[in-house]
Design an enzyme around this catalytic site. Structure first.
Site, short mmCIF file in Angstrom:
data_model
loop_
_atom_site.label_atom_id
_atom_site.label_comp_id
_atom_site.label_asym_id
_atom_site.label_seq_id
_atom_site.Cartn_x
_atom_site.Cartn_y
_atom_site.Cartn_z
N ASP A 162 29.99 -33.01 6.51
CA ASP A 162 29.17 -32.80 7.79
C ASP A 162 27.67 -32.83 7.78
O ASP A 162 26.93 -33.44 8.55
CB ASP A 162 29.59 -31.23 8.31
CG ASP A 162 30.99 -31.03 8.89
OD1 ASP A 162 31.25 -32.04 9.66
OD2 ASP A 162 31.81 -30.11 8.63
N ASP A 189 33.14 -30.06 18.78
CA ASP A 189 33.42 -31.47 18.46
C ASP A 189 35.03 -32.01 17.65
O ASP A 189 35.03 -31.56 16.32
CB ASP A 189 32.50 -32.16 17.36
CG ASP A 189 32.15 -33.31 17.12
OD1 ASP A 189 33.23 -34.09 17.09
OD2 ASP A 189 31.08 -34.01 17.05
N HIS A 204 35.03 -35.90 15.63
CA HIS A 204 34.46 -36.24 14.22
C HIS A 204 35.62 -36.18 13.44
O HIS A 204 35.42 -36.81 12.37
CB HIS A 204 33.38 -35.55 14.15
CG HIS A 204 33.59 -34.20 13.58
ND1 HIS A 204 34.04 -33.22 14.07
CD2 HIS A 204 33.19 -33.75 12.33
CE1 HIS A 204 33.99 -32.08 13.12
NE2 HIS A 204 33.78 -32.33 12.29
N HIS A 223 0.95 -1.25 -0.15
CA HIS A 223 -0.22 0.10 -0.09
C HIS A 223 0.88 1.33 -0.05
O HIS A 223 0.34 2.27 0.00
CB HIS A 223 -0.94 0.07 1.13
CG HIS A 223 -1.71 -1.05 1.51
ND1 HIS A 223 -1.64 -2.48 2.18
CD2 HIS A 223 -3.02 -1.63 0.91
CE1 HIS A 223 -2.51 -3.26 1.74
NE2 HIS A 223 -3.37 -2.78 1.28
N HIS A 247 35.82 -36.35 8.11
CA HIS A 247 36.76 -35.56 6.95
C HIS A 247 37.70 -36.27 6.47
O HIS A 247 38.85 -35.68 5.93
CB HIS A 247 37.02 -34.25 7.69
CG HIS A 247 35.87 -33.43 8.01
ND1 HIS A 247 34.90 -33.02 7.21
CD2 HIS A 247 35.75 -32.85 9.21
CE1 HIS A 247 34.11 -32.31 8.09
NE2 HIS A 247 34.33 -32.23 9.27
#
Lengths: 428, 181
Positions: A354, A205, A208, A103, A213
């Protein structure tokens, strides 16, 4: 309201899978965490000039971050006060004023309502325009270039909220004269996962890395050690309070390869003296790998900074930027840009794997039987210590130490604890 | 203008490339690139046009209208032959979990236009792609966009020496970009 203590067993560190898919948990997070905490909005270098704006999100709410004509940074809910249309639909730009295309209500870059079509003819001048500016973010503050905002007027000041994580953030933000800047462009992508999985991963972390990886490490062997144990290095995880956390290599072995080309390694050596002058010997020599400021802004040595925007209990949108020293030579900035995007963007050789984990962890939390089995966060539970040189509760590099402090803070906030009480109960 | 015979050669080249990608013959695929290749997919930013009346611009000097990032800004791919080799080496490890199990892909290449290149042994090739990716049980991604390729004739074979991929998405609607486009 859910009692979060029913979901997180802080004695044995068992966490219910409900945290990662349940709609009720999620709605309570939006209310008790995202509407209360300081959230990252962007970097000052992205809106360097008067009128510059960027779009952002706070939880699921779109906000507009803008440097007004006088140079002051503000942030506003990006929705027209009249019918709720999004006021600005571009990611970035420069504006004196924003016009709602429904508007035609028009707002200045300071959020004030400055134009209403038919103000005389149709509103009969009965609308109090002062009352109908864009909804401002209750508090907006910067820490060394990083702009944060909170919709909670009662939240402690940013500096207090960040607490001792600034000791570590300074290693990124304040190691050189001139601070940092953002390379142009944002990596944005979606992922069907709960926002806490990536936050806790970047937070603490180290466990991991050599499994998730391994393929990227093998393929990049030209600058990664063949002995994967060396990748984890010596060091510690630290939670310097308020649910924040970071992973640190210490004592630093200068011969240990970094994730990046020789030019980045050389640059670290080149600025060593300046870093030591600015930050002292401990911080000059330590390395960080990744960390997270509660709840959902993570930083990574690639070098990058990113937000895990919640988009429902089982979906996120990732916004990630490359952050570099403003004073770094152009070829070093270029090396950092390339290193980051090839390793930790959506196509990044590390990042890809990941997402596979986080999406599957989320999906498999749905099953009614799976829900009977809590997740285990006990890694290195009884190895806490403090240190003379480094602030925070310190745990082994490979542990779930930071994750426990993250979920400890999550419990406090989800229980609706006031800021005053939270500050008192936080273990520093 | 390149001859129809050259157009046909280029078309066959691109179809073969698509097949090699879909068949996971990445080592053969790598042979289709020159040693100095630049393989690039810049990010895109949603911006108002110069004519837009949705905003009143304060400072024209700082109002960008181009969607595509510059070469010194962020890209999803910004690769050399060496890093393309590295990406394929990663897939060879048997531990690249985002592609193990593999993606099922179908690269569809259309709207091929061949124009003269900057050098006598090069042609400029525009082509559109629709790449379907299906993975695990129900994961589906559809990537649509345009490629601007420069092909160079080396020892009698066409090779790609530059690829600019313009993906028609702002937020990448996928959990990763673990395939090649």
């Amino acid at each position: 309201m859910l009692d979060p203590r029913d979901l997180v067993d802080t004695d044995n560190w068992l966490i219910s899978r409900k945290l990662f898919f349940d709609r009720e948990v999620y709605e309570q997070e939006l209310e008790n965490i995202f509407a209360r905490c300081w959230l990252y909005l962007g970097h000052e270098s992205q809106i360097a000039n008067p009128g510059d704006f960027i779009s952002a999100y706070m939880g699921e709410d779109p906000v507009l971050v803008v440097r007004d004509s006088r140079g002051k940074v503000g942030a506003f809910l990006n929705t027209c006060r009249h019918r709720g249309m999004r006021v600005c639909r571009a990611d970035a730009g420069n504006a004196a004023a924003f016009t709602c295309t429904y508007h035609g209500w028009t707002y200045g870059n300071d959020g004030k309502l400055v134009g209403v079509p038919g103000y005389k003819e149709y509103y009969y001048e009965e609308l109090d325009m002062e009352q109908w500016g864009l909804v401002p973010v209750a508090q907006v503050e910067s820490y060394k270039g990083l702009i944060f905002g909170t919709f909670d007027a009662s939240a402690p000041p940013l500096r207090e909220y960040l607490g001792d994580i600034t000791f570590y953030l300074d290693k990124i933000l304040d190691r050189c004269e001139g601070g940092t800047e953002i390379i142009g462009g944002v990596h944005k992508w979606t992922m069907p996962c709960n926002w806490k999985f990536p936050s806790e991963n970047f937070l603490g972390d180290s466990y991991h890395f050599t499994v998730t990886h391994i393929s990227a490490m093998k393929a990049q062997s030209s600058n990664m050690p063949s002995n994967i144990a060396a990748v984890r290095g010596q060091g510690f995880s630290t939670s310097p309070g308020n649910g924040h956390g970071i992973m640190i290599d210490w004592p630093n072995d200068a011969s240990r390869p970094i994730l990046g080309p020789p030019l980045m390694q050389q640059y670290n050596a080149d600025i060593a003296e300046e870093m030591e002058q600015r930050l002292g010997p401990e911080r000059a020599n330590m390395r960080y790998s990744a960390g997270n400021v509660f709840p959902n802004v993570s930083f990574h040595v690639s070098p990058s900074i990113r937000i895990w925007h919640p988009r429902g209990p089982d979906k996120i949108e990732i916004w990630s930027w490359c952050i570099v020293d403003k004073a770094a030579p152009p070829e070093v900035k270029e090396a950092m840009r390339i290193n980051y995007l090839r390793t930790f963007s959506a196509a990044g050789t590390f990042e890809q794997d990941d997402g596979e984990n986080w999406s599957q962890c989320t999906e498999s939390s749905r099953g009614i039987i799976a829900q009977r089995y809590n997740l285990n966060y006990s890694l290195g539970q009884h190895q806490e210590r403090t240190s003379e040189e480094f602030p925070g509760q310190i745990g082994p590099r490979v542990s779930e130490h930071n994750q426990r402090y993250f979920y400890g803070r999550w419990v406090d906030l989800m229980a609706g604890t006031s800021w005053a009480e939270i500050t008192n109960t936080i273990t520093k | 203008m390149p001859s129809e015979a050259i157009e046909r050669e280029v078309e066959k080249f691109l179809f073969k490339e698509a097949r090699l990608l879909d068949d996971w013959k990445f080592h053969e695929w790598l042979e289709l690139f020159t040693e100095d290749v630049h393989y690039w997919m810049p990010v895109r930013t949603t911006r108002y046009s110069r004519e837009s009346k949705a905003i009143a611009v304060l400072d024209r000097a700082h109002q960008r209208v181009d969607e595509l990032a510059n070469e010194d800004e962020l890209a999803i791919f910004d690769e050399t032959k060496q890093t393309l080799n590295m990406r394929v080496a990663r897939l060879d490890t048997g531990q690249a979990w985002a592609e193990d199990p593999k993606s099922r892909t179908r690269h569809c290449i259309t709207n091929i236009e061949v124009e003269e290149g900057d050098n006598a042994n090069e042609v400029q090739v525009f082509n559109n792609f629709i790449t379907y990716r299906n993975r695990l049980e129900t994961e589906v991604d559809i990537f649509v966009g345009r490629r601007e390729d420069t092909l160079r004739k080396e020892d009698g074979d066409w090779k790609i020496c530059r690829r600019k991929i313009i993906l028609d998405q702002n937020v990448l609607l996928s959990k990763n970009m673990s395939i090649f486009l």
